[in-house]
Design a protein around this motif. Structure first.
Motif, PDB file in Angstrom:
ATOM      1  N   ASP A  34       0.820  -1.226   0.000  1.00  0.00           N
ATOM      2  CA  ASP A  34       0.000   0.000   0.000  1.00  0.00           C
ATOM      3  C   ASP A  34       0.848   1.268   0.000  1.00  0.00           C
ATOM      4  O   ASP A  34       0.406   2.329  -0.430  1.00  0.00           O
ATOM      5  N   LYS A  35       2.069   1.148   0.542  1.00  0.00           N
ATOM      6  CA  LYS A  35       2.943   2.336   0.595  1.00  0.00           C
ATOM      7  C   LYS A  35       3.807   2.437  -0.664  1.00  0.00           C
ATOM      8  O   LYS A  35       4.781   3.192  -0.688  1.00  0.00           O
ATOM      9  N   MET A  36       3.462   1.664  -1.675  1.00  0.00           N
ATOM     10  CA  MET A  36       4.175   1.648  -2.957  1.00  0.00           C
ATOM     11  C   MET A  36       5.624   1.170  -2.802  1.00  0.00           C
ATOM     12  O   MET A  36       6.492   1.521  -3.590  1.00  0.00           O
ATOM     13  N   GLN A  37       5.851   0.345  -1.751  1.00  0.00           N
ATOM     14  CA  GLN A  37       7.184  -0.246  -1.627  1.00  0.00           C
ATOM     15  C   GLN A  37       7.141  -1.676  -2.168  1.00  0.00           C
ATOM     16  O   GLN A  37       6.094  -2.335  -2.070  1.00  0.00           O
ATOM     17  N   TYR A  38       8.278  -2.101  -2.702  1.00  0.00           N
ATOM     18  CA  TYR A  38       8.312  -3.450  -3.291  1.00  0.00           C
ATOM     19  C   TYR A  38       8.658  -4.480  -2.222  1.00  0.00           C
ATOM     20  O   TYR A  38       9.587  -4.294  -1.445  1.00  0.00           O
ATOM     21  N   GLU A  39       7.885  -5.576  -2.220  1.00  0.00           N
ATOM     22  CA  GLU A  39       8.120  -6.677  -1.286  1.00  0.00           C
ATOM     23  C   GLU A  39       8.271  -7.963  -2.069  1.00  0.00           C
ATOM     24  O   GLU A  39       7.591  -8.169  -3.068  1.00  0.00           O
ATOM     25  N   ARG A  40       9.135  -8.808  -1.592  1.00  0.00           N
ATOM     26  CA  ARG A  40       9.399 -10.103  -2.222  1.00  0.00           C
ATOM     27  C   ARG A  40       8.105 -10.901  -2.395  1.00  0.00           C
ATOM     28  O   ARG A  40       7.256 -10.900  -1.501  1.00  0.00           O
ATOM     29  N   LEU A  41       7.967 -11.569  -3.515  1.00  0.00           N
ATOM     30  CA  LEU A  41       6.790 -12.411  -3.733  1.00  0.00           C
ATOM     31  C   LEU A  41       7.246 -13.859  -3.910  1.00  0.00           C
ATOM     32  O   LEU A  41       8.097 -14.143  -4.766  1.00  0.00           O
ATOM     33  N   ASP A  42       6.689 -14.740  -3.083  1.00  0.00           N
ATOM     34  CA  ASP A  42       6.971 -16.166  -3.253  1.00  0.00           C
ATOM     35  C   ASP A  42       5.788 -16.771  -4.008  1.00  0.00           C
ATOM     36  O   ASP A  42       4.768 -17.114  -3.411  1.00  0.00           O
ATOM     37  N   ILE A  43       5.929 -16.887  -5.307  1.00  0.00           N
ATOM     38  CA  ILE A  43       4.803 -17.318  -6.137  1.00  0.00           C
ATOM     39  C   ILE A  43       4.492 -18.801  -5.946  1.00  0.00           C
ATOM     40  O   ILE A  43       3.383 -19.256  -6.236  1.00  0.00           O
ATOM     41  N   THR A  44       5.446 -19.561  -5.423  1.00  0.00           N
ATOM     42  CA  THR A  44       5.209 -21.005  -5.226  1.00  0.00           C
ATOM     43  C   THR A  44       4.097 -21.245  -4.201  1.00  0.00           C
ATOM     44  O   THR A  44       3.491 -22.298  -4.161  1.00  0.00           O
ATOM     45  N   LYS A  45       3.844 -20.206  -3.371  1.00  0.00           N
ATOM     46  CA  LYS A  45       2.773 -20.323  -2.365  1.00  0.00           C
ATOM     47  C   LYS A  45       1.394 -20.388  -3.017  1.00  0.00           C
ATOM     48  O   LYS A  45       0.440 -20.860  -2.437  1.00  0.00           O
ATOM     49  N   HIS A  46       1.326 -19.822  -4.228  1.00  0.00           N
ATOM     50  CA  HIS A  46       0.013 -19.732  -4.884  1.00  0.00           C
ATOM     51  C   HIS A  46      -0.190 -20.925  -5.803  1.00  0.00           C
ATOM     52  O   HIS A  46       0.339 -20.966  -6.915  1.00  0.00           O
TER      53      HIS A  46
END
Ligand SMILES: Nc1nc2c(ncn2[C@@H]2O[C@H](COP(=O)(O)OP(=O)(O)OP(=O)(O)O)[C@@H](O)[C@H]2O)c(=O)[nH]1
Ligand SMILES: [Mg+2]
Ligand SMILES: [Zn+2]
Length: 364
Positions: A34-46
């Motif tokens: 929401d603060k327009m900061q980038y956060e790591r995404l673990d796509i394997t969770k999806h």
């Protein structure tokens, strides 16, 4: 197609910002919070395919090239659809680049490309809704857009996924820098070496020595000029092959509402907005704009046309009239803003209407 693009292997895409080759990599994904900061995404969770596709639609990949450039993130759909097309607006500050681009995108999202068999989707849903809210809705509410601020890093302002009649999807991304940034000669403008198409916006107030424009010139404190410094810098920056630049170009005489009583501008402005894309008409309009600028402006204003083998010329008005104290009290009405975009899409192979691009060049 630029030399580097021609050598790309399947799955490779040129980073629109640093021009290094990028390959989609699920281990380097990020999402914005929401603060327009980038956060790591673990796509394997999806594991749910629908959810996974939705998350990827809004995700970004960190570009692996950090040498001498700030960290930068590329929207995943930019990397996972067909060969991207990048378009940059060119012109000195105040020529009307942002108003023109906003109205072009607004026409596309209103379905303006559908008669040509092209449908659109946003590239990044969040960025797209910000663009619509801050630019399109503002302008349609009769507010003038602000001058584009200077930036330390050139990013595209809007990008769409366009699907042509053959079912092929291609990302199309638009750069819209402020005129002051466009005359820089440092790394900020390096992205220009990778763009596929340029839209040069001619401001008649700067280019045309017509006495009926004097009042508006006075109002803005402008004077007729021999050339546009942004045109000069950008044309000088791009590499030439055999004397010509390998990019598609549209040269647009913008703010054409100021010239609406002037032949042949009057004739073009009164034409229906959704002309079929006809190479003959493109050539006729190009020829009229060329003759108009030859007659009323210094020769340097036509330099973009002389620099490439693929250039069409257009008259367009983004607002339909002059602002009063930063507002358009009677609303804005664009005229012929889609023409330059259609021409570029055709020149870059996104429209299969059979335009012979060499024939859209004016035979002078
Ligand atoms: N008459 C008329 N004025 C326009 C038109 N389009 C833009 N303008 C005016 O031109 C001025 C500059 O427009 P912008 O689109 O912000 O120009 P820009 O090229 O993006 O300028 P920078 O962001 O500073 O580089 C504003 O005052 C607009 O209201 C048009 O089609 N007709
Ligand atoms: Mg601007
Ligand atoms: Zn990069």
């Amino acid at each position: 197609m630029s030399g580097t693009t021609a050598q790309l292997e399947h799955g490779q895409v040129i980073c629109p910002y640093c021009l290094e080759i990028v390959i989609y990599d699920e281990r380097a994904l990020y999402v914005r919070n929401d603060k327009m900061q980038y956060e790591r995404l673990d796509i394997t969770k999806h594991t749910n395919p629908l959810r996974r596709a939705d998350v990827l639609r809004g995700a970004f990949q960190l570009c692996g090239n950090t040498e001498g450039v700030a960290h930068h993130y590329i929207p995943v759909p930019y990397l996972t659809h067909g060969r991207p097309l990048t378009v940059a607006m060119v012109g000195t500050s105040g020529t009307g680049k942002s108003h023109l681009l906003t109205q072009m995108i607004a026409e596309v999202t209103d379905g303006g490309l559908e008669p040509y068999g092209v449908i659109w989707q946003s590239l990044n849903p969040t960025d797209h809704s910000v663009f619509i809210k801050e630019r399109v809705a503002t302008l349609r509410a009769g507010e003038q857009l602000e001058a584009t601020a200077q930036t330390p890093f050139a990013e595209f302002v809007e990008a769409l996924l366009l699907t042509g009649t053959d079912g092929q999807v291609r990302p199309v991304a638009f750069f819209d820098l402020g005129g002051e940034d466009l005359v820089r000669t440092d790394a900020l403008l390096r992205f220009l070496l990778g763009v596929d198409a340029l839209v040069f916006v001619v401001d008649p107030l700067l280019a045309c020595a017509l006495p009926q424009l004097d009042e508006a010139r006075e109002q803005y404190g402008l004077a007729v000029s021999k050339s546009d410094p942004a045109f000069e810098t950008v044309l000088d920056r791009l590499p030439r092959e055999g004397g010509y630049l390998d990019v598609a170009m549209a040269l647009v005489v913008g703010k054409a509402d100021l010239l609406r009583f002037e032949p042949p501008v009057d004739r073009w402005l009164s034409r229906p907005a959704t002309d079929p894309l006809d190479p003959r008409r493109l050539r006729e309009e190009s020829r009229d704009v060329y003759a108009f600028l030859r007659h009323h402006a210094g020769p340097a204003w036509l330099r973009p046309f002389d620099s490439t083998l693929r250039c069409t010329l257009h008259f367009a008005s983004a607002t339909g009239g002059q602002p009063t104290h930063g507002r358009f009290p009677h609303g804005v009405r664009s005229h012929r803003v889609l023409g330059p975009l259609l021409s570029i899409l055709a020149m870059c192979g996104l429209l299969d209407e059979g335009v012979d691009h060499r024939s859209s060049r004016v035979g002078m």
